[in-house]
Design a protein around this motif. Structure first.
Motif, mmCIF file in Angstrom:
data_model
loop_
_atom_site.group_PDB
_atom_site.id
_atom_site.type_symbol
_atom_site.label_atom_id
_atom_site.label_comp_id
_atom_site.label_asym_id
_atom_site.label_seq_id
_atom_site.Cartn_x
_atom_site.Cartn_y
_atom_site.Cartn_z
ATOM 1 N N LYS A 244 -4.160 -1.884 2.003
ATOM 2 C CA LYS A 244 -3.293 -2.159 3.147
ATOM 3 C C LYS A 244 -2.944 -0.892 3.912
ATOM 4 O O LYS A 244 -2.986 -0.851 5.152
ATOM 5 C CB LYS A 244 -2.021 -2.857 2.661
ATOM 6 N N ALA A 245 -2.583 0.166 3.208
ATOM 7 C CA ALA A 245 -2.142 1.389 3.877
ATOM 8 C C ALA A 245 -3.254 1.982 4.730
ATOM 9 O O ALA A 245 -3.025 2.413 5.872
ATOM 10 C CB ALA A 245 -1.659 2.401 2.835
ATOM 11 N N ALA A 246 -4.480 2.004 4.234
ATOM 12 C CA ALA A 246 -5.586 2.599 4.987
ATOM 13 C C ALA A 246 -5.913 1.783 6.227
ATOM 14 O O ALA A 246 -6.197 2.344 7.303
ATOM 15 C CB ALA A 246 -6.817 2.724 4.090
ATOM 16 N N VAL A 247 -5.864 0.462 6.127
ATOM 17 C CA VAL A 247 -6.214 -0.381 7.277
ATOM 18 C C VAL A 247 -5.132 -0.316 8.348
ATOM 19 O O VAL A 247 -5.428 -0.192 9.546
ATOM 20 C CB VAL A 247 -6.450 -1.827 6.809
ATOM 21 N N GLU A 248 -3.876 -0.383 7.955
ATOM 22 C CA GLU A 248 -2.798 -0.359 8.946
ATOM 23 C C GLU A 248 -2.651 0.996 9.621
ATOM 24 O O GLU A 248 -2.214 1.079 10.768
ATOM 25 C CB GLU A 248 -1.478 -0.758 8.272
ATOM 26 N N LEU B 119 -10.656 -10.443 2.020
ATOM 27 C CA LEU B 119 -9.719 -10.655 0.906
ATOM 28 C C LEU B 119 -8.547 -11.523 1.347
ATOM 29 O O LEU B 119 -8.076 -12.389 0.599
ATOM 30 C CB LEU B 119 -9.228 -9.299 0.385
ATOM 31 N N HIS B 120 -8.065 -11.303 2.572
ATOM 32 C CA HIS B 120 -6.992 -12.149 3.103
ATOM 33 C C HIS B 120 -7.445 -13.604 3.209
ATOM 34 O O HIS B 120 -6.688 -14.532 2.855
ATOM 35 C CB HIS B 120 -6.562 -11.640 4.485
ATOM 36 N N ARG C 189 -3.568 -7.736 -5.590
ATOM 37 C CA ARG C 189 -3.639 -6.346 -6.058
ATOM 38 C C ARG C 189 -4.611 -5.531 -5.205
ATOM 39 O O ARG C 189 -4.308 -4.397 -4.793
ATOM 40 C CB ARG C 189 -4.078 -6.328 -7.516
ATOM 41 N N ARG C 190 -5.767 -6.086 -4.889
ATOM 42 C CA ARG C 190 -6.750 -5.385 -4.069
ATOM 43 C C ARG C 190 -6.262 -5.217 -2.633
ATOM 44 O O ARG C 190 -6.519 -4.188 -1.991
ATOM 45 C CB ARG C 190 -8.079 -6.136 -4.114
ATOM 46 N N GLN D 115 -6.913 -15.591 -9.761
ATOM 47 C CA GLN D 115 -7.585 -15.120 -8.550
ATOM 48 C C GLN D 115 -6.592 -14.598 -7.522
ATOM 49 O O GLN D 115 -6.810 -13.549 -6.900
ATOM 50 C CB GLN D 115 -8.407 -16.262 -7.948
ATOM 51 N N ARG D 116 -5.486 -15.297 -7.382
ATOM 52 C CA ARG D 116 -4.492 -14.870 -6.394
ATOM 53 C C ARG D 116 -3.892 -13.515 -6.767
ATOM 54 O O ARG D 116 -3.716 -12.645 -5.900
ATOM 55 C CB ARG D 116 -3.399 -15.935 -6.300
#
Length: 386
Positions: free
Chosen positions: A177-181, A196-197, A171-172, A165-166
């Protein structure tokens, strides 16, 4: 005006949260040892910032037990991870004298985070139960005597599932990450990113709680063993042991010795000086009288003269042998000259071969002449008869 200036100087909750998260990331990927001064300064600073953020969060009353996860704003979901960040930084403290206290603080933070996530149904998991110290000792002794193989197999399978699961969550997260930041993601993508976090930190918290319980058990057993060991003062209070002899009685010890090597009566240097004065060292030889010294010198001179004479005789014999080999080649005894050559010295081998070849040619020529003469004589008789 003064109150407004004070409000401007106070740190904002988003800044405190982002700075604490950044410090945690730097500590986790640091190449320096965890016990180094730079890493520990970041740990202390991060704990102070997250503690201030947790106090501000409680004052704002941002989350309530009466609301569901869908009612929380997407930008506020990240603040649910504050207890997990505090527990992770508390685990990075390396003070040996306060290690048990740090573990208890970290366990409390991880437990609060898991309780909060279970209330909001962030993920499906079973909250670990708090273990009592006496209960731990009893279960440990019983498990050592009768290990529960089914429980061990279930625990192993749970670890494997959490690991999978981790990895999938990480991976997701890396993909979003790039789109959110960069701020290009919409509200749904941001909400999915923070969920997800939260689920990733649920898995991490479960693993950390398990390791914390094991380490706390080891530390408590270590403290108990220290308390059970006798103090050095009790060891020193014992009466000293009396010396004893390994022989049957004292009379036998006087005759045959005590059965073990005796103590040294002098040092090596003293022994060397004593023998050097007596002149009995290997490099000094045994002390001799003047007459013995003269006889030994005369005998040595005679041996030297005899050796010189023997050397001259040996040299002369070697020279004669060399001269004989020069005049007598190898195999000379097997090739003695024939009687026809007895008066003269034997010719060399090559010269003898040439002589043989010449004689062969002469004999062949002689046969040819003899045949010619016979032929001529026969022809002359035929003419006379006719």
């Amino acid at each position: 005006m003064a109150a407004a200036e004070d409000d401007e100087l106070l740190p904002r909750l988003p800044d405190l949260f982002e700075t604490g998260q950044q410090l945690l990331d730097e500590v986790e990927v640091a190449a320096e040892p965890t016990g180094s001064r730079a890493v520990q300064d970041k740990v202390s600073k991060g704990l102070d910032l997250l503690k201030t953020a947790a106090e501000m969060l409680s004052q704002l009353d941002l989350f309530s037990r009466n609301e569901d996860l869908e009612e929380i704003a997407s930008t506020d979901l990240k603040y649910l991870m504050l207890p997990a960040f505090q527990g992770a930084l508390a685990m990075k403290q390396v003070n040996p004298s306060k290690r048990l206290d740090h573990l208890q603080q970290a366990r409390e933070h991880f437990s609060n985070y898991l309780t909060q996530c279970q209330h909001y149904h962030v993920a499906e998991f079973q909250l670990p139960k708090a273990k009592d110290n006496s209960a731990e000792n009893n279960t440990a002794s019983s498990s050592v005597a009768y290990p529960n193989l089914f429980a061990m197999a279930a625990q192993r399978q749970a670890k494997i599932e959490r690991y999978k699961q981790r990895k999938e969550l990480e991976r997701r997260l890396a993909a979003q990450k790039a789109a959110v930041e960069s701020g290009q993601a919409d509200d749904e993508q941001v909400r999915e990113y923070y969920l997800l976090h939260l689920r990733r930190w649920v898995v991490v918290s479960l693993e950390e709680l398990e390791s914390i319980d094991q380490e706390m058990k080891i530390l408590r057993e270590k403290d108990l063993s220290k308390e059970a060991t006798p103090s050095p003062s009790s060891r020193q209070d014992r009466p000293p042991m009396k010396p004893f002899i390994l022989t049957r009685n004292a009379a036998q010890a006087k005759v045959f010795g005590a059965g073990y090597p005796s103590l040294a009566t002098m040092t090596v240097h003293d022994w060397y000086d004593q023998h050097q004065k007596r002149g009995v060292l290997p490099d000094q030889g045994i002390a001799k009288t003047s007459s013995e010294v003269r006889k030994a010198a005369r005998r040595q001179e005679e041996l030297d003269i005899k050796e010189d004479e023997e050397d001259e005789e040996t040299l002369q014999r070697a020279r004669e042998w060399d001269d004989w080999k020069d005049t007598h080649p190898r195999g000379y005894g097997n090739r003695q000259p024939s009687p026809t050559w007895a008066s003269a010295s034997a010719p060399p081998r090559r010269q003898r071969r040439r002589i043989c070849l010449t004689l062969n040619k002469v004999s062949s020529n002689y046969e040819c002449v003899r045949t010619l003469v016979l032929a001529l004589s026969c022809s002359s008789w035929c003419i006379l008869i006719s």
